[in-house]
Scaffold this motif. Structure first.
Motif, PDB file in Angstrom:
ATOM      1  N   LEU A  51      -2.590  12.320   5.571  1.00  0.00           N
ATOM      2  CA  LEU A  51      -1.969  11.377   4.929  1.00  0.00           C
ATOM      3  C   LEU A  51      -1.767  10.139   5.998  1.00  0.00           C
ATOM      4  O   LEU A  51      -1.977   9.160   5.525  1.00  0.00           O
ATOM      5  N   ARG A  85       0.826  -1.257  -0.073  1.00  0.00           N
ATOM      6  CA  ARG A  85       0.004   0.079   0.080  1.00  0.00           C
ATOM      7  C   ARG A  85       0.890   1.034  -0.081  1.00  0.00           C
ATOM      8  O   ARG A  85       1.769   1.443   0.815  1.00  0.00           O
ATOM      9  N   ALA A  86       0.442   1.867  -1.042  1.00  0.00           N
ATOM     10  CA  ALA A  86       1.487   3.394  -1.022  1.00  0.00           C
ATOM     11  C   ALA A  86       0.657   4.304  -1.373  1.00  0.00           C
ATOM     12  O   ALA A  86      -0.278   4.170  -2.554  1.00  0.00           O
ATOM     13  N   PRO A  87       0.748   5.648  -1.265  1.00  0.00           N
ATOM     14  CA  PRO A  87      -0.162   6.770  -1.883  1.00  0.00           C
ATOM     15  C   PRO A  87       0.384   6.754  -3.339  1.00  0.00           C
ATOM     16  O   PRO A  87       1.598   6.608  -3.886  1.00  0.00           O
ATOM     17  N   THR A 131      -7.360   0.909   5.830  1.00  0.00           N
ATOM     18  CA  THR A 131      -7.582   0.332   4.664  1.00  0.00           C
ATOM     19  C   THR A 131      -8.575   0.681   3.741  1.00  0.00           C
ATOM     20  O   THR A 131      -8.653   0.568   2.626  1.00  0.00           O
ATOM     21  N   ILE A 174      -3.493  12.522  -3.601  1.00  0.00           N
ATOM     22  CA  ILE A 174      -2.595  13.664  -3.036  1.00  0.00           C
ATOM     23  C   ILE A 174      -3.361  14.901  -2.968  1.00  0.00           C
ATOM     24  O   ILE A 174      -3.386  15.519  -1.770  1.00  0.00           O
ATOM     25  N   SER A 179      -3.577   6.579   5.296  1.00  0.00           N
ATOM     26  CA  SER A 179      -2.657   5.461   4.938  1.00  0.00           C
ATOM     27  C   SER A 179      -2.912   4.321   6.148  1.00  0.00           C
ATOM     28  O   SER A 179      -2.743   3.321   5.854  1.00  0.00           O
ATOM     29  N   ILE A 199      -5.835   4.571  -1.310  1.00  0.00           N
ATOM     30  CA  ILE A 199      -4.918   5.785  -1.492  1.00  0.00           C
ATOM     31  C   ILE A 199      -4.217   5.643  -2.943  1.00  0.00           C
ATOM     32  O   ILE A 199      -3.241   6.237  -3.418  1.00  0.00           O
TER      33      ILE A 199
END
Lengths: 669, 133, 222
Positions: C87, C4-6, C94, C69, C91, C98
């Motif tokens: 953020l 999971r990452a922006p 879940t 973002i 993050s 993102i």
């Protein structure tokens, strides 16, 4: 005052203390990672577990547990030992065992505490977690795989610095500490997270792989990058200063220092003056000391000699110069290089009277003409604390980004003559009101009107003095105490048309105004002063000589010598002493102790470490009116304010990347 | 080097006596890349019962000129000749070079004057200021 | 979850979402949500507002919605709080996406009760339709994620698709649900077991039998 028993020892602790503090008071060491005296309590590392009765029959996190009357605390029981071993084993599950290649090695909390409280080995044989690198700017080097998520850095930037930019993303095992979108940490105290980090996750980028802590000689010193006089420890190896760390002094810098104080030291190895230069036919040429002294004597200046002290010089140097000029029959000495000419007959009027620690207590503050974040980042921290306690803060001057709730009253100084009613009422009604005048205010002649305001608001009262002047030069207060000031400022020196001008590390002087004089520059860095001088005599920087410094609140502090000056450079006072011989006068000292003794005999306050007493504020001049505008502040670039910082590659990088937004290509490592 | 040189000097190759001895008692078994000739005794064994082996240099009598593969044979580490005994040289193997100590080809560490005196930065180094620089 | 990452910040992303503002309906809703919290504590509203923003992005892109973002930055400005804190929240949970998702976000429960009741078959069904964990299918219809317990263990196995739960699934029943969704129809939510209404016992009562007629006190039996 609750009474608790720690390991069978009964002690009384202050109300509101935590169990951890109680254990500390009892002299017991409690291991911890996330707990820090100056930050809020997080309670997430679990390393400080102790056994507390009454309570649940399990170890408790002592940092987050208030000490209560009748508690029985044990830090030495089998349960505590086992709990610590367990926590340590868990912490080390995802911590890489890369101490040999880690810069924190030797000064690492995790390393020390795993030796002291951990098991011999780990039972974990799964894969370890790995975290991608995070960019945090030119000062902070990261290795986030080592992070143990104590969140000290997050709390520091939120609570102390007031610039929310570091956060913990994701959760559980995937938690990662990062700056927003991996942008550089952009504030003046960012590098303090390096000290706070208990592991090697955040380390110093300029100091990366330079040395191990046990190789370094530690010298106690005073920072000269601003007028706060932060207490620092200079770590040197051989002839080079490798890094600067803060010392704890609650009265001055708590335990922070600005990025400039910390990282300007690499400038000490660049652009150094290490030999004598004499201007011949318009060009500087190498020469010997004798030639230089003969050339100075040849001017035959007699009493027509002036001295200007720079921003970084110590009191001893200034005193030696004063003695030399006195022996020659001159009193033309000045330290305010840029031409300021505020009256200095009463030093209380130009002192930070509330004291740095005291300003935290103020409940209404009017700041006139000071970009405090740049002029004194550590004072900014205090002001933020005051604001968090509910202080109302008003500013006059061009707007800048504050880290606390504050109101700008405009650039126009005339607003001081006719402040809005609510400002007046707030200041009048406050219990501990304070006024802070910055360099821009002094330059615009706001001192007299501010004194008038002070009288009107009754700033000086029982146990409180709210009138403050915030200087920017480390040498300023010492210079004023030594009388390095003329009534008309440097203009008096120019008007006297001296034949010989001694510039003691003075780089901000407009040398063109001393056209007829032989300009002798005594200093350590080749900057504007050396370039304009006729004779350059190499002196020493602040790490290379013992010295006395007086900070903006009038606190006398002593610094030790960490390393020797490079090449032919000498300690400044010895140059002046030799010059006295060359000019055929006696100054009355032959050694540093003699010099210091003579100085203390003349200004006794310099002989006592601590706050000097300047007496009462002068009476306000009736009818003093403020005029002018503060559209800009004297500091144009926080990272490049003095010759050392200007020479520093690190500071130049910070300036271009953080202030001017240039993209710096990251060197492949 | 004429015959006179052979009579009066001993530092290049074999002396006349050794040459005679070699041609009478020795069997020439091979030559290495530098032209050094390797011999073994035709019948006589040493006191310990080993075969006697020797080299006659093509040029200076410098023991370090014996390459590694012949060194092993010469010292009795193996009996087969290097060509038949050892695997062929890999392409990444550098050619054998004798010890260069005392010659101009000798190794000089970084920063040595013979290498221009340019050394890596060390603690205490500083950059001095010069006008117009 | 580990990946999971922006969604990375880029000029294109800024161009698409940089001028995000509440639409009219959400403007009113956001005001109402913020008003629920005491004065000076507006940032407490960050979680409902993130959800609202995610839904609005979903409406605009015809997907379940996600949080670019610039949208988070808009929210931070709206609530006057540091964007890193927004953020952090986004993050952490879940349920905030993102990174972009498809029209239907198929979240298959992979915790023990569901696995025991056959959630592996459900995943298999999804794979057969070309879904890949953590990816959106090429037609933009499906995004597949394996998630932890959703609290429907009594009707395991279950799948959550956008806001609806589909329980008591088998591979065939999931196929029916997915087919209906793909056709743009709304399948029946909740349990897919014929004759079952919610999470009542599927067969005859096996525990707490005495409770059927009266409020029986079991304490004496402990």
């Amino acid at each position: 005052m609750p009474k608790v028993t720690v390991d069978g020892q009964e002690i009384e602790v202050p109300a509101g203390a935590t169990v951890l503090q109680a254990c500390e008071l009892a002299g017991k060491e409690v291991p911890r990672f996330c707990y820090h005296e100056r930050l809020s309590i997080a309670g997430n590392c679990r390393m400080c577990l102790v056994e507390v009765k009454p309570g649940p029959p399990k170890p408790q996190a002592s940092c987050a547990l208030p000490a209560a009357d009748g508690q029985e605390i044990r830090t030495d029981s089998e349960m505590v030992k086992k709990a610590r071993e367990g926590v340590m084993e868990f912490l080390l599950i995802n911590h890489p065992l890369d101490c040999p290649i880690c810069d924190q090695g030797g000064e690492c909390d995790l390393q020390d505490q795993s030796v002291a409280y951990g098991r011999g080995g780990s039972r974990y044989d799964e894969n370890k977690r790995a975290v991608t690198e995070k960019y945090m700017g030119p000062l902070i080097k990261t290795a986030m795989t080592r992070c143990i998520h104590c969140t000290r850095c997050v709390r520091f930037s939120e609570e102390v610095a007031g610039v929310d930019e570091i956060g913990a993303l994701y959760r559980g095992e995937n938690m990662q500490i990062t700056t927003y979108l991996e942008r550089a940490a952009e504030h003046e105290l960012s590098a303090n997270v390096i000290d706070l980090c208990p592991v090697g996750a955040l380390t110093s980028r300029p100091y990366a792989y330079e040395a191990r802590p046990w190789e370094l000689k530690k010298t106690l010193s005073i920072d000269v990058s601003d007028a706060v006089g932060a207490n620092i420890r200079v770590d040197s190896r051989g002839r080079e200063v490798l890094r600067v760390l803060p010392r704890i002094n609650d009265d001055v810098n708590e335990e922070w220092i600005s990025d400039k104080a910390r990282f300007q030291v690499d400038g000490l190895t660049r652009r150094r003056l290490d030999k004598v230069w004499i201007r011949k036919d318009g060009k500087l040429a190498r020469a010997s000391w004798d030639e230089a002294f003969r050339a100075i004597a040849a001017v035959n200046a007699g009493a027509s000699v002036a001295a200007v002290a720079g921003d970084l010089v110590d009191c001893e140097t200034m005193f030696a110069a004063k003695k030399l000029l006195g022996a020659l029959g001159s009193t033309l000495i000045e330290s305010r290089q840029t031409g300021m000419s505020y009256p200095v007959d009463n030093l209380a009027a130009v002192n930070f009277n509330s004291t740095l620690a005291g300003i935290e207590e103020a409940d209404a503050i009017l700041i006139v003409g000071s970009h405090i974040r740049w002029e004194a980042p550590l004072v900014n921290v205090r002001l933020r604390k005051a604001a968090k306690r509910g202080a109302k803060i008003f500013l006059v001057g061009a707007e800048w980004e504050t880290t606390f709730a504050a109101e700008f009253l405009g650039e126009d100084l005339t607003v001081l003559n006719n402040l809005p009613d609510y400002v007046n009422d707030t200041m009048k009604g406050a219990e501990r009101p304070a006024v802070i005048l910055g360099g821009a205010a002094l330059a615009n002649g706001a001192l007299a009107p501010a004194l008038a305001l002070a009288e009107g608001w009754n700033l000086v009262r029982e146990g409180w003095n709210g009138f403050n002047v915030l200087h920017m030069a480390a040498a300023r207060m010492g210079a004023l105490m030594l009388g390095f000031a003329q009534a008309g400022g440097i203009a008096d020196l120019i008007a006297a048309k001296p034949k010989l001008l001694l510039a003691l590390g003075a780089d901000e002087v407009n040398f063109a105004t001393f056209d007829g004089a032989l300009k002798v520059y005594i200093g350590h860095h080749g900057d504007k002063g050396a370039a304009a001088a006729d004779i350059v005599l190499p002196g020493s920087a602040y790490t290379e000589k013992p010295g006395t410094y007086v900070n903006t609140e009038g606190r006398v502090q002593y610094a030790d010598k960490a390393v020797f000056a490079p090449g032919d450079a000498r300690e400044d006072w010895t140059i002046l002493r030799a010059l006295a011989d060359a000019l055929g006068v006696t100054v009355g000292f032959d050694s540093f102790p003699q010099l210091r003794a003579a100085m203390v005999a003349e200004v006794p306050a310099l002989g006592v470490e601590g706050l000097a007493n300047y007496g009462a504020l002068p009476a306000a001049v009736a009818g003093a009116k403020a005029e002018g505008r503060i559209a800009a502040y004297p500091i144009k670039d926080f990272y490049l304010t003095n010759p050392i910082a200007r020479s520093s590659a690190t500071m130049q990088e910070c300036s271009s990347e953080l202030l001017h937004g240039e993209d710096v290509l990251e060197a492949a490592e | 080097m004429g015959i006179l040189g052979k009579i009066f000097t001993w530092w290049d190759g074999a002396t006349i006596g050794t040459s005679l001895f070699s041609s009478m008692n020795g069997e020439h078994v091979g030559t290495d890349a530098q032209g050094n000739k390797y011999y073994r005794a035709r019948k006589k064994k040493t006191v310990e019962g080993r075969e006697r082996r020797w080299v006659i240099y093509d040029g200076a009598n410098d023991a370090s000129r014996v390459p590694a593969e012949w060194h092993g044979w010469l010292h009795g580490a193996f009996d087969d000749l290097p060509e038949s005994n050892l695997p062929p040289a890999k392409i990444w193997e550098a050619d054998y070079s004798p010890n260069a100590t005392g010659t101009t080809g000798a190794y000089r560490p970084q920063g040595a004057l013979e290498r221009g005196g340019q050394r890596a930065r060390a603690t205490g180094d500083y950059e001095s200021w010069a006008p117009d620089a | 979850m580990a990946d999971r990452a922006p969604h990375p910040d880029s000029p294109e992303l800024r161009a698409r979402w940089g001028n995000f503002i509440w639409n009219e309906a959400n403007q009113a809703k956001a005001k109402e949500i913020v008003a629920r919290y005491p004065e000076g504590r507006q940032r407490s509203a960050v979680m409902p507002l993130l959800d609202l923003a995610q839904r609005q992005v979903g409406e605009e892109t015809n997907t379940q919605g996600w949080l670019p973002i610039p949208v988070m930055e808009y929210l931070a400005a709206y609530l006057d709080m540091p964007v890193i804190r927004v953020l952090e929240v986004a993050s952490f949970y879940t349920m905030y996406n993102i990174a972009p998702v498809g029209r239907f976000h198929v979240q298959v429960c992979g915790t023990t009760p569901c696995v025991l009741r056959g959630s592996d078959d459900l995943l298999e069904t999804c794979y057969k339709r070309g879904m890949k964990q953590g990816h959106t299918t090429a037609d933009g219809l499906w995004t597949l994620t394996e998630v932890e317990c959703m609290g429907n263990c009594a009707t395991a196995p279950m799948v959550q698709i956008n806001d609806a739960n589909y329980e008591d699934l088998t591979a065939d029943r999931l196929d029916v649900v997915l087919d209906l969704l793909a056709r743009g129809e709304q399948p029946k939510e909740g349990t897919q077991e014929p004759g079952r209404h919610t999470s009542e016992p599927a067969n005859a009562l096996s525990t707490l039998k005495d409770m059927v007629t009266e409020n029986h006190d079991y304490r004496s039996a402990w």
